[in-house]
Design an enzyme around this catalytic site. Structure first.
Site, PDB file in Angstrom:
ATOM      1  N   ASP A  77     -38.455  21.065  20.492  1.00 20.97           N
ATOM      2  CA  ASP A  77     -38.030  21.657  19.210  1.00 20.97           C
ATOM      3  C   ASP A  77     -38.537  20.857  18.008  1.00 20.97           C
ATOM      4  O   ASP A  77     -37.819  20.666  17.023  1.00 20.97           O
ATOM      5  CB  ASP A  77     -36.500  21.753  19.131  1.00 20.97           C
ATOM      6  CG  ASP A  77     -35.870  22.359  20.363  1.00 20.97           C
ATOM      7  OD1 ASP A  77     -36.534  23.183  21.010  1.00 20.97           O
ATOM      8  OD2 ASP A  77     -34.721  22.015  20.674  1.00 20.97           O
ATOM      9  N   GLU A 116     -33.993  32.607  19.006  1.00 18.68           N
ATOM     10  CA  GLU A 116     -33.585  31.370  18.362  1.00 18.68           C
ATOM     11  C   GLU A 116     -34.801  30.694  17.728  1.00 18.68           C
ATOM     12  O   GLU A 116     -35.906  31.235  17.721  1.00 18.68           O
ATOM     13  CB  GLU A 116     -32.919  30.419  19.368  1.00 18.68           C
ATOM     14  CG  GLU A 116     -33.782  30.064  20.555  1.00 18.68           C
ATOM     15  CD  GLU A 116     -33.010  29.312  21.637  1.00 18.68           C
ATOM     16  OE1 GLU A 116     -31.777  29.350  21.629  1.00 18.68           O
ATOM     17  OE2 GLU A 116     -33.675  28.699  22.493  1.00 18.68           O
TER      18      GLU A 116
END
Length: 494
Positions: A71, A249
């Protein structure tokens, strides 16, 4: 670093052999002279960066380079690129704190350290036990760096987006507390994770955030504090999927001055394997965001995988085990170039998560597409001399299906000198439409005018699978499906 003088002649000799061999490949790999010059390709990256799995470095952070990155968001400060990423460690429990890496070239990354040493008491209590940090993002504003981070109880809406500030990108950081919080029993829709910060064209900061618990929202921030401009508002819904079984997401937004459009990127699929990056665009920061086929990202009527234009997905070229979990991206504009970062998990062991950086290419109609090869630098010389003879030869070809998120694998593609594809007398053909753009025409009686058309950009890249320079192409077909190609030989049948 000191070196013994006795090894210098050996190093020089080996270097001469390597450089000579590379030059020979670049200039003589095709006797017809269709290879580009050496300085029209990126330079070879360090061979060690191609190790997907290396158990020897598990407990040595200084050797992690791209390993254990998840991420990651990216920012450039002066001459350095920095990534801030989720607490992650293969074969072990990660230390909490938000990992920081830096690089001069977006190729060679060194581990800097962590923002914090533990989750705050407030965040841990609110999330009912969250003890690691997820999905940070950082921007510079008002002469200060603003770092946004997530803490969450896994699989719940007990989530917390916090803010830390610093006058230095490497810290120390001061925790400023919560920006937005959500819990299972509240009256909100959004899940407070995965902040993505953007400054709009008027200079105002916004945060996009959320997950498959309620969808993706965007909310305006207060320029003076970095927190919500209207504390009680959760913002505007800009993307969602049918239900919690359809993951969504990791949102981020970039603005392109040339197209005057905002581009929303986000991830579908499960983070360990089917993770993939989708894009949609809007003339307004709050949407609506439409994909290549004008489907609204908040439309639930179809509820399929066919919403959002996929630009990165799990893939494997020949001679390689490929990459899974290619999602949760970051974005950066560096001068007139754009780049995307994302996770990538080794095809032979999905627990090894790496940082990938790829160049973004813009199509003629203003859509971002992504290089099929990882970034290895910019060639010293442009490819304006690219000719049709450079393109003729054997390629690998793959499509990133919007419907199927399983690993895409490549097939062989032959581009003949007479303009035909795969068969010298077949109906499929290719043509060059500009200096670095080609179109591939695939015959189908049910297609418009009997042909489906791929429009792709050709560029020189480093072939990480075969460890040599090569040409690649990237683009979209008429239906908005991403297509990738990589040249493997200049000579037909070789």
């Amino acid at each position: 670093m000191l070196r013994r003088k006795v090894v210098v002649p050996i190093v020089i000799a080996v270097s001469i052999l390597i450089i000579g061999g590379l030059t020979l490949f670049l200039t003589n790999s095709n006797q017809n002279g269709v290879a580009l010059n050496e300085n029209q390709y990126p330079s070879p990256p360090p061979k060690t960066l191609n190790e997907k799995i290396n158990p020897d470095i598990i407990n040595s952070e200084s050797e992690w380079t791209t390993n254990n990155t998840h991420d990651a968001e990216i920012i450039k400060v002066d001459d350095w690129y920095y990534t801030f990423s989720t607490d992650y460690m293969v074969a072990g429990t990660p230390s909490p704190g938000i990992q920081i890496r830096k690089s001069k070239d977006m190729i060679n990354w060194s581990f800097v350290g962590r923002v914090f040493s533990s989750v705050s008491t407030e965040a841990a209590e609110w999330t009912k036990g969250g003890n690691t940090f997820w999905a940070p993002d950082v921007i510079e504003m008002n002469g200060t760096f603003y770092l946004y981070y997530s803490v969450s109880g896994f699989g719940t809406r007990n989530s917390y987006i916090g803010l830390a500030t610093s006058t230095s990108i490497e810290g120390p950081w001061e925790d400023q507390g919560a920006v937005v919080k959500t819990q299972e029993e509240d009256n909100k829709t959004v899940n407070a994770i995965d902040p993505g910060i953007i400054i709009d064209k008027e200079g105002n900061p916004w945060m996009t955030y959320g997950s498959y618990f309620g969808g993706i929202f965007i909310v305006e921030l207060d320029k003076s504090t970095g927190k919500l401009k209207s504390p009680e508002e959760e913002g505007t819904l800009i993307a969602q999927r049918k239900n919690n079984d359809y993951e969504i997401e990791g949102p981020a937004i970039m603005y392109n001055d040339d197209t005057e459009m905002y581009y929303l990127t986000l991830s579908y699929g499960w983070l360990e394997d089917t993770y993939n990056v989708r894009v949609a665009r809007s003339a307004n920061i709050e949407g609506p965001y439409l994909d290549y086929n004008d489907k609204n990202m908040v439309d639930l009527t179809e509820g399929s995988f066919d919403t959002g234009t996929k630009i990165v997905g799990a893939y494997a070229f020949n001679n390689d085990t490929g990459w899974l979990g290619t999602g949760h991206n970051g974005l950066i504009q560096d001068g007139d170039k754009y780049y995307i970062t994302h996770n990538a998990r080794a095809g032979e062991d999905l627990y090894w998560s790496h940082l990938h950086v790829r160049e973004i290419i813009w199509t003629e109609d203003g859509w971002p597409v992504v290089s099929p090869e990882r970034y290895a630098g910019i060639p010293e010389k442009s490819t304006e001399e690219l000719t049709e003879k450079n393109i003729i030869g054997e390629w690998e070809y793959l499509t990133l299906s919007r419907i199927d998120d399983a690993m895409a694998t490549s097939t062989n593609l032959t581009l003949f000198e007479n303009g035909k594809i795969n068969e010298k007398d077949g109906k499929d053909y290719w043509e060059r439409s500009s200096s670095n753009t080609i179109k591939l025409y695939w015959h189908d009686n049910e297609a418009p005018d009997n042909y489906w058309v791929d429009t792709v950009t050709v560029l020189p890249q480093w072939d990480w699978e075969n460890w040599k320079p090569t040409l690649v192409f990237t683009g979209l077909n008429e239906e908005g499906t991403a297509v990738w190609g990589k040249k493997i030989s200049n000579e037909i049948g070789k």
